[in-house]
Structures are given as structure tokens and as C-alpha cells.
Design a protein around this motif. Structure first.
Motif, PDB file in Angstrom:
ATOM      1  N   LYS A  37      -9.547  -0.249  -1.855  1.00 38.26           N
ATOM      2  CA  LYS A  37      -9.819  -1.018  -0.634  1.00 38.26           C
ATOM      3  C   LYS A  37     -11.260  -1.510  -0.620  1.00 38.26           C
ATOM      4  O   LYS A  37     -11.521  -2.651  -0.248  1.00 38.26           O
ATOM      5  CB  LYS A  37      -9.534  -0.165   0.610  1.00 38.26           C
ATOM      6  CG  LYS A  37      -8.061   0.004   0.879  1.00 38.26           C
ATOM      7  CD  LYS A  37      -7.832   0.826   2.131  1.00 38.26           C
ATOM      8  CE  LYS A  37      -6.350   1.012   2.400  1.00 38.26           C
ATOM      9  NZ  LYS A  37      -6.112   1.839   3.588  1.00 38.26           N
ATOM     10  N   ASP A  73      -8.927   4.483  -1.400  1.00 36.68           N
ATOM     11  CA  ASP A  73     -10.188   4.111  -0.738  1.00 36.68           C
ATOM     12  C   ASP A  73     -11.042   3.241  -1.649  1.00 36.68           C
ATOM     13  O   ASP A  73     -11.622   2.242  -1.211  1.00 36.68           O
ATOM     14  CB  ASP A  73     -10.970   5.355  -0.316  1.00 36.68           C
ATOM     15  CG  ASP A  73     -10.384   6.046   0.890  1.00 36.68           C
ATOM     16  OD1 ASP A  73      -9.586   5.400   1.613  1.00 36.68           O
ATOM     17  OD2 ASP A  73     -10.718   7.227   1.117  1.00 36.68           O
ATOM     18  N   TRP A  90       0.839  -1.199   0.000  1.00 36.26           N
ATOM     19  CA  TRP A  90       0.000   0.000   0.000  1.00 36.26           C
ATOM     20  C   TRP A  90       0.871   1.243   0.000  1.00 36.26           C
ATOM     21  O   TRP A  90       0.543   2.240  -0.631  1.00 36.26           O
ATOM     22  CB  TRP A  90      -0.965   0.019   1.193  1.00 36.26           C
ATOM     23  CG  TRP A  90      -2.132  -0.888   0.971  1.00 36.26           C
ATOM     24  CD1 TRP A  90      -2.397  -2.049   1.629  1.00 36.26           C
ATOM     25  CD2 TRP A  90      -3.174  -0.733   0.008  1.00 36.26           C
ATOM     26  NE1 TRP A  90      -3.544  -2.620   1.139  1.00 36.26           N
ATOM     27  CE2 TRP A  90      -4.039  -1.833   0.150  1.00 36.26           C
ATOM     28  CE3 TRP A  90      -3.460   0.227  -0.951  1.00 36.26           C
ATOM     29  CZ2 TRP A  90      -5.173  -1.988  -0.640  1.00 36.26           C
ATOM     30  CZ3 TRP A  90      -4.597   0.065  -1.734  1.00 36.26           C
ATOM     31  CH2 TRP A  90      -5.430  -1.030  -1.577  1.00 36.26           C
ATOM     32  N   ARG A 133     -11.493  -4.340  -3.061  1.00 35.44           N
ATOM     33  CA  ARG A 133     -10.801  -5.507  -2.522  1.00 35.44           C
ATOM     34  C   ARG A 133     -11.634  -6.187  -1.436  1.00 35.44           C
ATOM     35  O   ARG A 133     -11.654  -7.396  -1.335  1.00 35.44           O
ATOM     36  CB  ARG A 133      -9.458  -5.063  -1.956  1.00 35.44           C
ATOM     37  CG  ARG A 133      -8.624  -6.145  -1.397  1.00 35.44           C
ATOM     38  CD  ARG A 133      -7.292  -5.587  -0.976  1.00 35.44           C
ATOM     39  NE  ARG A 133      -6.618  -6.523  -0.148  1.00 35.44           N
ATOM     40  CZ  ARG A 133      -5.784  -6.193   0.807  1.00 35.44           C
ATOM     41  NH1 ARG A 133      -5.538  -4.936   1.049  1.00 35.44           N
ATOM     42  NH2 ARG A 133      -5.191  -7.108   1.521  1.00 35.44           N
ATOM     43  N   GLU A 134     -12.345  -5.411  -0.645  1.00 39.58           N
ATOM     44  CA  GLU A 134     -13.161  -5.954   0.431  1.00 39.58           C
ATOM     45  C   GLU A 134     -14.524  -6.403  -0.060  1.00 39.58           C
ATOM     46  O   GLU A 134     -15.296  -6.960   0.697  1.00 39.58           O
ATOM     47  CB  GLU A 134     -13.315  -4.906   1.533  1.00 39.58           C
ATOM     48  CG  GLU A 134     -12.000  -4.600   2.226  1.00 39.58           C
ATOM     49  CD  GLU A 134     -12.048  -3.371   3.102  1.00 39.58           C
ATOM     50  OE1 GLU A 134     -13.117  -2.746   3.212  1.00 39.58           O
ATOM     51  OE2 GLU A 134     -11.007  -3.017   3.679  1.00 39.58           O
TER      52      GLU A 134
END
Length: 76
Positions: free
Chosen positions: A70, A67, A42, A73-74
Motif C-alpha cells: 500500500k 502495508d 486486496w 502504491r501510494e
């Protein structure tokens, strides 16, 4: 696909998976996360995106892009 999760003291894990997996049977494998390696990745990505900020060629800041990455990815 990798999803990181925290394990509670009682051993329970709660994760949110992308919509395409809901209602389906999935297989979960467990391995300890290498937080130092993930943090370094990161950090490198942030450095690259900082360079893009200086060029002024895009409409989002590097923090907005990180952001969004992420969230993707989540699986949110």
C-alpha cells in the motif's frame, strides 16, 4: 500509475505523488473508483499471503507485506 484520492466536499483534491514527479508537469485523469473490485483484489492477495504465512518461508507477516504494498502504491 494510478493514485486514489478522496475529493473534499468543496471539490479540492490533495494527493502526494512519488518523488520522481515532483517539479514536473503531469496529466491527471479522473474516473470513479470501483471500491468493491479493489477490496476484492486486496482480499484475494491477503488470502494468498495467509497461505505463505503457513509455510513459514519468509520473515514478514502478510499484514506487513500488504502495508508495504500500500505504501509503494501510494508513492510514500
Amino acid at each position: 500509475m494510478n493514485i486514489e484520492a478522496d475529493v473534499a466536499e468543496d471539490g479540492n483534491v490533495t494527493i502526494q505523488v512519488p518523488k520522481r514527479y515532483r517539479g514536473k508537469r503531469i496529466r491527471v485523469s479522473i474516473q470513479e473508483a470501483d471500491e468493491q473490485a479493489a477490496s476484492a483484489q486486496w482480499s484475494k492477495l491477503s488470502d494468498v499471503l495467509d497461505g505463505l504465512d503457513q509455510l513459514g518461508t519468509h520473515s514478514r507477516s502478510h499484514l506487513q507485506i500488504i502495508d508495504e504494498l500500500k505504501m509503494f502504491r501510494e508513492g510514500s
